[in-house]
Design a protein around this motif. Structure first.
Motif, PDB file in Angstrom:
ATOM      1  N   TRP A 160      19.223 -32.386 -10.586  1.00 58.18           N
ATOM      2  CA  TRP A 160      18.888 -32.994  -9.305  1.00 58.18           C
ATOM      3  C   TRP A 160      19.995 -32.775  -8.294  1.00 58.18           C
ATOM      4  O   TRP A 160      19.744 -32.362  -7.169  1.00 58.18           O
ATOM      5  CB  TRP A 160      18.639 -34.494  -9.497  1.00 58.18           C
ATOM      6  N   LYS A 332       9.054 -30.596 -12.520  1.00 57.71           N
ATOM      7  CA  LYS A 332      10.358 -30.101 -12.084  1.00 57.71           C
ATOM      8  C   LYS A 332      10.410 -28.579 -12.081  1.00 57.71           C
ATOM      9  O   LYS A 332      11.402 -27.992 -11.663  1.00 57.71           O
ATOM     10  CB  LYS A 332      11.470 -30.634 -13.006  1.00 57.71           C
ATOM     11  N   ASN A 363      10.076 -24.316  -6.909  1.00 55.96           N
ATOM     12  CA  ASN A 363       9.304 -25.545  -6.971  1.00 55.96           C
ATOM     13  C   ASN A 363       8.675 -25.812  -5.599  1.00 55.96           C
ATOM     14  O   ASN A 363       9.314 -25.601  -4.570  1.00 55.96           O
ATOM     15  CB  ASN A 363      10.206 -26.706  -7.387  1.00 55.96           C
ATOM     16  N   THR A 389      13.254 -28.645  -9.586  1.00 62.44           N
ATOM     17  CA  THR A 389      13.074 -30.047  -9.212  1.00 62.44           C
ATOM     18  C   THR A 389      12.510 -30.159  -7.802  1.00 62.44           C
ATOM     19  O   THR A 389      12.298 -29.160  -7.125  1.00 62.44           O
ATOM     20  CB  THR A 389      14.387 -30.867  -9.288  1.00 62.44           C
TER      21      THR A 389
END
Length: 660
Positions: A160, A332, A363, A389
């Motif tokens: 993240w 993710k 993503n 993510t």
């Protein structure tokens, strides 16, 4: 002595030869001989773009920089790039790879270097890059065979928060041809437009003549190991600048011409262009729910995966309905793709899914569709990540003026990969003519939402609240710069204020929690919070809040935050008696949210067993139970039919049915 002298002379010759490899900016170039190699891989699923494997002939010798272009080298061309050093904690030193460089800037660097040295420099073609990376190998990695050595690994995981690491070049051993950092460190721009492979043997391929995305190769410090393979492909919007992407150069004697065909269009179905005549429906209507996500196409349709979720919808002037959503194996994941289905005017079922929008290996969390009747433009907004993510998304916009048959090239509404760009379905236009796009302020389950605002029909966008800062205290009567609750629905009130309802960040009153309401009197710069009368919702749920054609406000939400220990809500039958209902309901306000006199469970009472897709799965629908969860999106066509979409189902009803 003679032997030592001979060794000494050979050493001097080697040193001189190496010295000749250094150009005027200190860039070491490596000679690459012509040859033949197997490009691509036998691949399927998320890696299907590596297939088919095919033979490529590199017919001319060339030279390639042994490392990625460093800060010191790039800033001889563009001194202002020094301002990017240390952004997000990355690449501060002279000998670290230069990042935050767009495709166009990398090309201009090559032109500058060519003029400076009187030679021809350019970016490597995708074929040249893979040829050098493999360095004669047929294994997944050129170094370490089937497993990449640990010294190559940095943050090789989907994370993240980007974790700063050194991007210094030449810190790991080179491949067999003396070229460094081709597995990881930073991704590298290639010359080509991204497109499908073909099986035919090729001579010096240079990609397609046109396209939407430029190829990047090699993976980065934030790329999972399985995507660092020599054959793995990725691409970016050419204007994108990320902390994961740099480049290296090649020196050639002749220019190459791209292949003389274009990448095939995404939308394949025939779309009608004739305006449709909508007839008002003047009686209560509730139609049989339809499935718009045909999951039987998993494995048949390119880019369709098992997890299908997060819809956005719009009616179109040709009478069609268009629904889009993301399809993935892991939310993710880099494989996430935006698919579409269409229900054409007069049809009774939805088309099979088609590819709608995909930046390769990125993503794509969060989509929105909105048809602007005044401008006759269909807008599409989407999040695009640079690694994996859905935390650090850029905000991308496209437009269509032919009912979604063709689309403009994607452009950045916000080019920064940062918080606040996770798009929520629910774009609308204010009475001033401003476009409003809600987005999550956080990738977490709570922490609020923001809006992006355009006063010039999508040419430029701003976040009225400015910097997100710290999450405010979402209490009754408190004030902050973001909306309470993620996945917020936002509307404009008749007095010009903005009102939003959200998920989580619930407000506690007398030991009970309620869904939060946020109000802004200054166009989204600040918000005040208060409790609504509605129960809170949570994981696997997203509400709808919109203004109907008839002028009333419509809220569609769920009676309970989970499907265990449900309390339900009280609803009134036609005969005036009350009952406890569970699941998805609608509430209608005729006074801009002050009161909500109409509340109705979204069911006609008929018993059905339906699959809600996403996180919902199968559920029973009858006179007391409606769909228990789902990510909702809605549009209302000019005939006043409300089209409500959950994660897999399409409901159709009107205000008269809600009031019946």
């Amino acid at each position: 002595m003679r032997k030592l002298s001979l060794i000494y002379c050979l050493l001097i010759l080697v040193l001189k030869a190496n010295a000749q490899q250094l150009n005027s900016i200190g860039l070491e170039m490596v000679d690459i001989k012509p040859g033949k190699f197997l490009m691509g891989d036998y691949a399927y699923g998320e890696n299907r773009d590596e297939s088919p494997a095919h033979i490529v002939n590199i017919s001319r010798p060339f030279r390639i920089s042994s490392t990625e272009i460093t800060n010191a080298q790039y800033e001889q061309f563009n001194p202002s790039h020094s301002k990017m050093r240390g952004k997000n904690g990355f690449s501060t030193e002279d000998d670290e790879a230069a990042i935050y460089v767009s495709y166009g800037e990398a090309v201009k660097f090559c032109e500058w270097l060519s003029k400076k040295e009187g030679k021809t420099y350019r970016l490597p073609t995708e074929a040249e890059w893979e040829y050098v990376c493999k360095a004669g190998t047929l294994s997944p990695y050129a170094i370490g065979d089937r497993v990449l050595p640990k010294e190559f690994l940095k943050n090789q995981d989907i994370i993240w928060e980007p974790k700063p690491v050194s991007l210094k070049v030449k810190q790991t051993k080179p491949n067999a041809w003396g070229v460094y950092d081709m597995h990881g460190n930073v991704e590298e721009w290639c010359l080509d437009w991204y497109g499908k492979y073909t099986v035919a043997e090729k001579m010096d391929p240079a990609g397609y003549t046109n396209g939407l995305y430029r190829v990047t190769r090699g993976g980065s410090h934030g790329t999972p190991v399985k995507y660092l393979r020599s054959a793995n492909r990725a691409a970016l919007i050419p204007e994108d600048k990320t902390l994961y992407t740099g480049f290296r150069v090649v020196e050639v004697t002749e220019k190459l011409k791209p292949t003389s065909f274009m990448a095939e269009p995404m939308v394949k179905s025939i779309v009608a262009k004739v305006p449709f005549k909508w007839n008002l429906v003047d009686k209560p209507v509730f139609m049989e729910p339809l499935t718009y996500v045909h999951t039987d196409q998993v494995g048949k349709n390119d880019f369709m995966y098992h997890h299908n979720h997060c819809p956005a919808v719009s009616w179109l002037p040709n009478g069609d309905l268009l629904a889009i959503w993301f399809s993935t194996e892991d939310e993710k994941g880099k494989e996430m793709t935006i698919l579409s289905s269409r229900m054409k005017a007069g049809d009774k079922k939805w088309s099979d899914p088609e590819l709608f929008f995909k930046v390769p290996d990125r993503n794509m969390t969060g989509s929105s569709l909105f048809y602007d009747q005044q401008k006759d433009v269909l807008y599409h907004m989407n999040g695009v990540e640079a690694a994996g993510t859905w935390q650090n998304l850029a905000l991308v916009q496209r437009e269509s003026k032919d009912n979604g048959s063709t689309w403009s090239k994607p452009v950045f509404a916000n080019p920064e990969h940062e918080l606040g760009n996770q798009v929520i379905a629910g774009m609308f236009k204010t009475k001033e003519g401003w476009l409003v796009q809600p987005s999550d302020a956080t990738p977490k389950v709570r922490g609020g939402s923001v809006i992006h605002l355009s006063k010039d029909n999508g040419k430029t966008w701003i976040n009225p609240a400015g910097s997100l800062g710290q999450t405010p205290n979402f209490k009754q009567g408190a004030e902050g710069n973001i909306i309470a609750g993620i996945h917020a629905g936002v509307v404009q009130l008749q007095n010009g204020d903005l009102m939003a309802f959200g998920r989580d960040d619930n407000i506690k009153i007398d030991n009970s929690y309620y869904m939060p309401m946020s109000l802004s009197k200054n166009g989204g710069q600040s918000w005040t919070y208060q409790a609504t009368e509605f129960p809170p919702i949570s994981s696997g749920q997203r509400l709808v809040l919109r203004r109907l054609n008839e002028g009333a406000l419509l809220l569609i939400s769920f009676t309970d935050a989970s499907i265990t220990n449900r309390k339900g809500m009280q609803f009134i039958r036609k005969d005036g008696t009350t009952y406890t209902g569970y699941g998805m309901y609608a509430a209608v306000s005729f006074d801009d949210g002050k009161t909500w006199p109409v509340k109705k469970l979204i069911t006609d009472g008929k018993e059905r067993f339906l699959n809600g897709g996403g996180f919902t799965g199968y559920f029973r629908m009858d006179g007391q139970y409606a769909e228990p969860k789902g990510y909702l999106a809605a549009t209302q066509s000019p005939d006043n039919i409300i089209h409500l979409f959950s994660s897999a189902l399409h409901y159709r009803f009107n205000l008269k049915w809600l009031m019946d």
